[in-house]
Motif scaffolding. Structure first.
Motif, PDB file in Angstrom:
ATOM      1  N   GLY A 194     -17.207  -3.203   2.981  1.00 20.02           N
ATOM      2  CA  GLY A 194     -16.651  -3.534   4.290  1.00 20.02           C
ATOM      3  C   GLY A 194     -17.181  -2.683   5.424  1.00 20.02           C
ATOM      4  N   GLU A 195     -17.891  -1.602   5.129  1.00 17.91           N
ATOM      5  CA  GLU A 195     -18.436  -0.759   6.182  1.00 17.91           C
ATOM      6  C   GLU A 195     -19.618  -1.463   6.860  1.00 17.91           C
ATOM      7  OE1 GLU A 195     -17.325   1.984   7.311  1.00 17.91           O
ATOM      8  OE2 GLU A 195     -15.863   2.630   5.815  1.00 17.91           O
ATOM      9  N   VAL A 196     -19.991  -0.963   8.016  1.00 15.50           N
ATOM     10  CA  VAL A 196     -21.092  -1.527   8.800  1.00 15.50           C
ATOM     11  C   VAL A 196     -22.237  -0.529   8.829  1.00 15.50           C
ATOM     12  CG1 VAL A 196     -21.838  -2.365  11.053  1.00 15.50           C
ATOM     13  CG2 VAL A 196     -19.540  -2.905  10.216  1.00 15.50           C
ATOM     14  N   VAL A 197     -23.438  -0.988   8.499  1.00 17.05           N
ATOM     15  CA  VAL A 197     -24.645  -0.157   8.534  1.00 17.05           C
ATOM     16  C   VAL A 197     -25.529  -0.697   9.645  1.00 17.05           C
ATOM     17  CG1 VAL A 197     -26.670   0.618   7.263  1.00 17.05           C
ATOM     18  CG2 VAL A 197     -24.495   0.314   6.069  1.00 17.05           C
ATOM     19  N   ARG A 198     -25.963   0.166  10.563  1.00 23.15           N
ATOM     20  CA  ARG A 198     -26.802  -0.236  11.692  1.00 23.15           C
ATOM     21  C   ARG A 198     -28.232   0.232  11.466  1.00 23.15           C
ATOM     22  NH1 ARG A 198     -21.824   1.126  13.447  1.00 23.15           N
ATOM     23  NH2 ARG A 198     -20.751  -0.364  14.825  1.00 23.15           N
ATOM     24  N   GLU A 199     -29.154  -0.676  11.668  1.00 32.45           N
ATOM     25  CA  GLU A 199     -30.571  -0.360  11.483  1.00 32.45           C
ATOM     26  C   GLU A 199     -31.404  -1.248  12.400  1.00 32.45           C
ATOM     27  OE1 GLU A 199     -33.800   0.087   7.833  1.00 32.45           O
ATOM     28  OE2 GLU A 199     -32.158  -1.344   7.677  1.00 32.45           O
ATOM     29  N   TRP A 200     -32.285  -0.626  13.202  1.00 35.16           N
ATOM     30  CA  TRP A 200     -33.174  -1.332  14.119  1.00 35.16           C
ATOM     31  C   TRP A 200     -32.407  -2.328  15.005  1.00 35.16           C
ATOM     32  CZ3 TRP A 200     -37.786   0.797  14.404  1.00 35.16           C
ATOM     33  CH2 TRP A 200     -38.289   1.464  13.281  1.00 35.16           C
TER      34      TRP A 200
END
Length: 224
Positions: free
Chosen positions: A6-12
């Motif tokens: 459920g976590e959010v990972v931010r990339e580019w």
């Protein structure tokens, strides 16, 4: 994350929601440690797609279905595929071939060693033929004579184990250090090897020893 689901990972500049976690697996070289990796769905341009084929149909039927879909949406490119289990097995192909070679060479070395022990025990029994005959005449049993002829060979085999086991342990430890994830070398493995080595040596030597011990003593001690 302690609980990544459920976590959010931010990339580019993109946001990815974590929907699952898989165990570590070797994607690249087995000699390198496993690096952090994300497995994502289509999000723009991609050059590889992982597909789990259905177990209901045959392999050829499944591949034909996948190829038909590929041709529909990407007609200008060749349809190329590979199987995950085969690609994974290729990473350890060299180790498997080396293991097979070591097994064959080890079997050949044991066979040659047994031939040498057999010849040496035959020579020893023949050279001590009169001594064995005299010992039988004065009351020595077959067990005594077999023990007499086998003792010196067991001493030589024990000395070879004392020298060989530390060398083998050191060589195997250095070889395993090349892997990022490796097994340990248990001590009982060398105990089993030592027992098998002594057993093979005894079987090889005892054949000639029993043959010499059961010979008629008069023929052994008579003069030519």
């Amino acid at each position: 994350f302690d609980d990544p689901i459920g976590e959010v990972v931010r990339e580019w500049g993109r946001e990815y929601h974590v929907v699952g976690v898989v165990r570590d697996f070797v994607l690249e070289s087995p000699y390198d440690p496993i690096r952090p990796m994300t497995i994502g769905g289509p999000a723009g341009w991609i050059n590889n797609m992982n597909i789990k084929l259905s177990a209901a149909g045959s392999m050829s039927e499944n591949l034909n279905r996948v190829e038909a879909i590929f041709r529909k949406y990407n007609p200008g490119q060749p349809f190329m595929y590979q199987f995950a289990d085969e690609a994974y097995a290729r990473k350890f192909d060299r180790e498997q071939r080396m293991g097979s070679m070591i097994t064959w060479f080890a079997a050949l070395a044991v066979f040659i060693s047994c031939l040498g022990l057999f010849g040496l025990s035959a020579y020893t029994a023949e050279s001590r033929r009169k001594e064995i005959g005299i010992r039988k005449v004065i009351g020595a049993s077959i067990t005594d004579i077999v023990s007499l002829l086998s003792r010196e060979f067991l001493v030589l085999v024990s000395v070879s184990l004392v020298i060989g086991i530390p060398v083998a342990w050191y060589a195997m430890s250095r070889w395993l250090e090349g892997y990022a994830y490796r097994t340990n070398i248990p001590w009982y493995l060398f105990a089993i090897i030592a027992g098998l080595t002594i057993g093979i040596a005894l079987i090889t030597v005892c054949f000639q020893a029993i043959k010499a011990a059961t010979a008629y003593p008069v023929k052994s001690i008579k003069t030519e």
